[in-house]
Design a protein around this motif. Structure first.
Motif, PDB file in Angstrom:
ATOM      1  N   VAL A  70       0.854  -1.184   0.000  1.00 21.97           N
ATOM      2  CA  VAL A  70       0.000   0.000   0.000  1.00 21.97           C
ATOM      3  C   VAL A  70       0.893   1.238   0.000  1.00 21.97           C
ATOM      4  N   THR A  71       0.704   2.091  -0.996  1.00 22.40           N
ATOM      5  CA  THR A  71       1.448   3.354  -1.072  1.00 22.40           C
ATOM      6  C   THR A  71       0.488   4.472  -1.438  1.00 22.40           C
ATOM      7  N   ARG A  72       0.871   5.680  -1.113  1.00 22.73           N
ATOM      8  CA  ARG A  72       0.064   6.856  -1.454  1.00 22.73           C
ATOM      9  C   ARG A  72      -0.138   6.916  -2.969  1.00 22.73           C
ATOM     10  N   ARG A  73       0.947   6.743  -3.704  1.00 22.57           N
ATOM     11  CA  ARG A  73       0.903   6.792  -5.158  1.00 22.57           C
ATOM     12  C   ARG A  73      -0.006   5.688  -5.719  1.00 22.57           C
ATOM     13  N   ALA A 104      -6.965   1.229   9.718  1.00 24.18           N
ATOM     14  CA  ALA A 104      -5.663   0.719   9.285  1.00 24.18           C
ATOM     15  C   ALA A 104      -5.211   1.381   7.987  1.00 24.18           C
ATOM     16  N   ASP A 105      -3.920   1.259   7.732  1.00 17.27           N
ATOM     17  CA  ASP A 105      -3.355   1.686   6.446  1.00 17.27           C
ATOM     18  C   ASP A 105      -3.460   0.504   5.492  1.00 17.27           C
ATOM     19  N   SER A 106      -4.645   0.263   4.973  1.00 20.01           N
ATOM     20  CA  SER A 106      -4.876  -0.877   4.083  1.00 20.01           C
ATOM     21  C   SER A 106      -5.580  -0.398   2.815  1.00 20.01           C
ATOM     22  N   TRP A 107      -5.536  -1.243   1.787  1.00 19.44           N
ATOM     23  CA  TRP A 107      -6.205  -0.912   0.526  1.00 19.44           C
ATOM     24  C   TRP A 107      -7.700  -0.680   0.745  1.00 19.44           C
ATOM     25  N   GLU A 108      -8.298  -1.411   1.704  1.00 20.13           N
ATOM     26  CA  GLU A 108      -9.734  -1.313   1.943  1.00 20.13           C
ATOM     27  C   GLU A 108     -10.120  -0.063   2.738  1.00 20.13           C
ATOM     28  N   ASN A 109      -9.171   0.550   3.442  1.00 16.13           N
ATOM     29  CA  ASN A 109      -9.488   1.706   4.287  1.00 16.13           C
ATOM     30  C   ASN A 109      -8.942   3.020   3.740  1.00 16.13           C
TER      31      ASN A 109
END
Length: 165
Positions: A70-73, A104-109
């Motif tokens: 997971v990244t900002r970009r 969380a820092d996840s793709w889903e959130n």
């Protein structure tokens, strides 16, 4: 110049530099299947086509679970640089369930968000705001995400990338 590398089974593996591809071809670890239109490269014993797509002569085992970090970009790219709330151009990332509430820092959130919506939403959930998400955030999938370097693809690569999609 960049070259698409295909496994022996013709599934895309990676995008590498033209020089690295040429070394693989010269050492007979790969074969050129799509050539560049420019002049060939002359070695001491032979001439070599400039590789645009190469296929490995031996099959390389790829781990089955390629986790995409997971990244900002990556979040912005997944959401097409559009705000998940209003649809305008996005420049920030929003935690749908705020971190202060255990998000969380996840793709889903995580979702792409414009600065205005991100500031208005602040430390609340979309439900508390009465907002709806334009799309449900999910982890990305497909060759554009698992094969590094494909985001800036060459038109000659398309037939090989389409087979893996």
């Amino acid at each position: 110049m960049r070259t698409l590398v295909l496994n022996a089974g013709y599934e895309p593996l990676a995008v590498i530099s033209f020089k690295r591809a040429l070394v693989l071809v010269m050492s007979e670890k790969a074969t050129v299947i799509e050539r560049d239109e420019e002049e060939p490269i002359w070695g001491t014993n032979a001439s070599y086509d400039r590789p645009a797509v190469i296929v490995l002569t031996r099959y390389v085992r790829v781990p089955t679970s390629r986790r995409i970090p997971v990244t900002r970009r990556g979040v912005l790219r997944r959401d097409a640089y559009r705000c998940v709330y209003c649809g305008k151009a996005a420049s920030t990332i929003d935690h749908i369930l705020p971190r202060s509430r255990g998000g969380a820092d996840s793709w889903e959130n995580l979702a792409a968000c414009c600065l205005r919506c991100n500031n208005i939403k602040s430390d609340r959930t979309p439900q508390e705001m009465g907002w709806e998400l334009r799309m449900t955030p999910r982890p990305p999938h497909g060759t554009a995400w698992t094969v590094r370097g494909v985001e800036r693809s060459d038109p000659r690569w398309e037939p090989y990338l389409a087979l893996a999609a």
